[in-house]
Every structure is written in C-alpha cells, then in structure tokens.
Enzyme design. Structure first.
Site, short mmCIF file in Angstrom:
data_model
loop_
_atom_site.label_atom_id
_atom_site.label_comp_id
_atom_site.label_asym_id
_atom_site.label_seq_id
_atom_site.Cartn_x
_atom_site.Cartn_y
_atom_site.Cartn_z
N TYR A 17 -8.01 1.14 -8.35
CA TYR A 17 -7.11 2.16 -7.78
C TYR A 17 -7.78 2.86 -6.59
O TYR A 17 -7.14 3.11 -5.56
CB TYR A 17 -6.78 3.15 -8.89
CG TYR A 17 -5.79 4.23 -8.55
CD1 TYR A 17 -4.45 3.93 -8.34
CD2 TYR A 17 -6.19 5.57 -8.49
CE1 TYR A 17 -3.53 4.94 -8.06
CE2 TYR A 17 -5.29 6.58 -8.23
CZ TYR A 17 -3.95 6.26 -8.00
OH TYR A 17 -3.05 7.26 -7.73
N LYS A 56 -6.18 2.74 -2.93
CA LYS A 56 -5.74 3.98 -2.26
C LYS A 56 -6.57 4.25 -1.00
O LYS A 56 -6.07 4.86 -0.05
CB LYS A 56 -5.80 5.16 -3.24
CG LYS A 56 -4.73 5.10 -4.34
CD LYS A 56 -3.31 5.09 -3.79
CE LYS A 56 -2.25 5.55 -4.80
NZ LYS A 56 -0.88 5.35 -4.31
N1 LIG Z 1 0.28 12.07 -10.69
C1 LIG Z 1 -0.87 12.17 -10.06
O1 LIG Z 1 -1.76 12.96 -10.42
C2 LIG Z 1 -1.12 11.33 -8.83
C3 LIG Z 1 -2.30 11.59 -8.10
C4 LIG Z 1 -2.55 10.85 -6.97
C5 LIG Z 1 -1.66 9.87 -6.55
N2 LIG Z 1 -0.53 9.63 -7.29
C6 LIG Z 1 0.36 8.57 -6.81
O2 LIG Z 1 1.66 9.09 -6.66
C7 LIG Z 1 2.60 8.02 -6.82
C8 LIG Z 1 3.68 8.43 -7.81
O3 LIG Z 1 3.10 8.63 -9.10
P1 LIG Z 1 3.70 9.61 -10.20
O4 LIG Z 1 2.59 10.43 -10.72
O5 LIG Z 1 4.93 10.27 -9.69
O6 LIG Z 1 4.06 8.54 -11.35
P2 LIG Z 1 5.40 8.33 -12.23
O7 LIG Z 1 5.05 7.29 -13.21
O8 LIG Z 1 5.91 9.64 -12.70
O9 LIG Z 1 6.44 7.77 -11.16
C9 LIG Z 1 6.20 6.56 -10.48
C10 LIG Z 1 7.48 5.74 -10.44
O10 LIG Z 1 7.15 4.50 -9.76
C11 LIG Z 1 7.78 3.45 -10.48
N3 LIG Z 1 7.04 2.21 -10.26
C12 LIG Z 1 5.83 1.84 -10.77
N4 LIG Z 1 5.53 0.60 -10.38
C13 LIG Z 1 6.57 0.15 -9.62
C14 LIG Z 1 6.85 -1.05 -8.96
N5 LIG Z 1 6.01 -2.08 -9.02
N6 LIG Z 1 8.02 -1.15 -8.26
C15 LIG Z 1 8.88 -0.11 -8.20
N7 LIG Z 1 8.67 1.05 -8.84
C16 LIG Z 1 7.53 1.18 -9.55
C17 LIG Z 1 7.76 3.87 -11.94
O11 LIG Z 1 8.76 3.18 -12.69
C18 LIG Z 1 8.01 5.37 -11.83
O12 LIG Z 1 9.38 5.69 -11.97
C19 LIG Z 1 1.79 6.79 -7.23
O13 LIG Z 1 1.52 6.00 -6.08
C20 LIG Z 1 0.52 7.41 -7.77
O14 LIG Z 1 -0.56 6.52 -7.71
C21 LIG Z 1 -0.24 10.34 -8.41
#
Ligand SMILES: NC(=O)c1ccc[n+]([C@@H]2O[C@H](COP(=O)([O-])OP(=O)(O)OC[C@H]3O[C@@H](n4cnc5c(N)ncnc54)[C@H](O)[C@@H]3O)[C@@H](O)[C@H]2O)c1
Length: 277
Positions: free
Chosen positions: A168, A172
């Site tokens: 990851y 990223k």
């Molecule tokens: N939550 C955190 O603390 C955090 C921190 C840094 C970065 N992020 C990044 O933010 C983004 C969103 O994460 P989140 O926390 O909202 O997660 P989440 O699981 O709440 O939402 C992510 C959504 O993406 C969808 N998804 C996953 N893989 C997919 C694919 N291959 N094709 C289409 N849709 C797909 C999932 O079904 C989900 O609905 C991600 O890229 C994650 O890595 C999150």
C-alpha cells in the site's frame, strides 16, 4: 432544475463512491452543481449514492464494477461522455488495504494493491486523455482557458511509509509520482493534477474492531479491516486535532482541488491528517 453552485455545468467522475470518503466526495461535488458518474465494486451502495444525489436535485449515473478490470477506464469515460457530454473532474479514490509484514506478503497481495491504487488510475487517466486533449485544443483555439481537475487519493503511508503496508505504501507513493508526472504532461491542457494523502479517516477500513475483527469482500477475497480499539485510541492520541477525520472532512480537502480557486495549483500532494505527519 440543476443545482447552482461553484461546479455548475461540470462533469465529475469518482471511483469507489458507494461508501466512505468517495461517497462524501460525490455528494459534495453534486451539492456544488456537478453532474456525477458514480462507481463502486458493489452496486447496492452505489445505488444509495445515486439516490442521495438525486434527492438533492443533482444529476448522476453509475458505472459500476471493479476499477481493476482492463476495460474499466474506457467504460467510465464513455459513461461520462454519453450521459453528460464531457469530463471536467476525475477523482481516483477506489481502494482498500491488504496488510502484512513483508515476509508474509504474497505476490497476489502485492499486485492486488498495486493494481487498484496505481494501475487502475493510470488506465482511467489514459482513457480520458483523448477527450481532454481534443477539448483543450479546441478551447485554446477559441481563446478560452478551461481548467480540468484530477485528484488522486493517496495516503500518509505513501508519503511517510507504514509498517505492514509495503504494498500500500508503494502504491500510494506511486500515485503521487504519477500525479507529478501528469501535472507536467497535462499542464499545456490546463489540467490541474493533484493528490490528497489522508491520515486516519474514520471509515469501515479504520473502524474500531474487537476480537477476531471484521472482514470485507473484495472480488471474492476476504480482507481483514478495522483497527483494535486500543491501537485506535493510541493513534488518535498522536493527532494534534485530537481525533480521526470524518469522511466529509476528507471530501472537503478534495473539493479544494476541484474549484477555480486552485487553478494555479498542480503536481502537489496535500497531507490531510489532522496535523500528524
Ligand atoms: N480511511 C482512511 O483512513 C484512509 C487513509 C488514507 C487513504 N485512504 C484511501 O481513501 C480511499 C477510500 O477509502 P475509504 O476509507 O473511504 O474506504 P471504504 O471502504 O469506506 O470505501 C471505499 C469504496 O471503494 C470501493 N472499492 C474498493 N475496491 C474497488 C474496486 N476495485 N473497484 C471499485 N470500487 C472499489 C469499495 O467497495 C468501497 O465502497 C482509498 O483509496 C483508501 O486507500 C483511506
């Protein structure tokens, strides 16, 4: 009647907008008047986002399925052009984490995370390139500057590294590199290409889970998510703002890169982590 906002008349594409941060980004852009192309791996939450946008009086269509499918970028771009006749904002947000220490990390785990966070955004942006270049050339010939926006979602793991996340962190960091390259490549087309690197944002990926923990289903794979309550408390204690961010706060920072006020900002990765590096 269309919503009159800062993004009225714009067309925005947001991957992974069925849940969490992506959903809030889609809702924020819709509230500001953009027409949305929603996407999620899971159609049911994507339908909920669609319904929420329509309830606001906004316009939205869905283009569901995994962003890792080889033809997804083409389908996504086509959905925007056929339904709304243009592309103004692309947010590469879909993704998840699949952690392990390096000696236990399989090739499958490595490539799954590289594919979703790096290869999929690359293919989506490549698929949009023809439309963007042609539109920008036409606008330039008419003496107009029309800014378009790409926002790639990164993570503090990509900026600073995180134990248990070699895959990851690499993916990223990779998306930040792609952001910088494309900002240079697409500057001539007036596309601002930026990234937002989130710290701890409270979604299903980071919620407190006790005992054996929780799992999510990603294309038939059972992936562990969540953080032990004690670890979450410790993590929050190191955040100067005192807590994890809310998905709508995360969306707010993405919105900053989508509005005209950021037209001269490009190639940047903004860390949004409540003050914690
Ligand atoms: N939550 C955190 O603390 C955090 C921190 C840094 C970065 N992020 C990044 O933010 C983004 C969103 O994460 P989140 O926390 O909202 O997660 P989440 O699981 O709440 O939402 C992510 C959504 O993406 C969808 N998804 C996953 N893989 C997919 C694919 N291959 N094709 C289409 N849709 C797909 C999932 O079904 C989900 O609905 C991600 O890229 C994650 O890595 C999150």
């Amino acid at each position: 009647m269309a919503i009159e906002g800062k993004l009225a008349g714009k067309v925005a594409l947001v991957t992974g907008s069925g849940r969490g941060i992506g959903r809030e980004i889609a809702l924020k852009l819709a509230r500001e008047g953009a027409a949305l192309v929603i996407n999620d791996l899971d159609p049911a939450p994507a339908e909920e986002t669609l319904a929420a946008i329509r309830a606001l009086g906004g316009q939205a269509v869905a283009c569901n399925g995994s962003v890792t499918e080889a033809d997804f970028g083409d389908r996504f771009v086509k959905a925007a052009l056929e339904n709304f006749g243009g592309i103004d904002i692309i947010v590469n947000n879909a993704g998840y984490t699949w952690d392990n220490v390096i000696q236990k990390m399989t090739d499958e785990q490595w490539y799954a995370i590289i594919d979703v966070h790096m290869t999929a955004p690359f293919r989506i942006l490549r698929a949009a390139a023809d439309f963007i270049r042609e539109a920008a050339k036409k606008e330039a010939a008419e003496g107009r500057e029309v800014f378009r926006k790409v926002v790639n979602i990164s993570s503090t793991s990509g900026v600073f590294g995180n134990a248990g996340q070699a895959n990851y962190s690499a993916a990223k960091a990779g998306i930040s590199g792609m952001t910088r390259a494309l900002a240079k490549e697409w500057g001539r087309y007036k596309v601002n290409v930026n990234a937002v690197a989130f710290g701890l944002i409270m979604t299903r990926l980071t919620e407190a889970v006790a005992g054996a923990g929780a799992t999510i289903d990603i294309e038939g794979r059972e992936i562990k998510v969540g953080v032990r309550p004690e670890a979450l408390k410790n993590a929050e204690a190191t955040i100067p703002l005192g807590r994890g961010g809310r998905p709508e706060e995360a969306a707010g920072s993405v919105y900053l890169f989508c509005i005209p006020e950021s037209n001269y900002v490009t190639g940047q990765t903004l860390v949004v982590a409540g003050g914690r590096p």
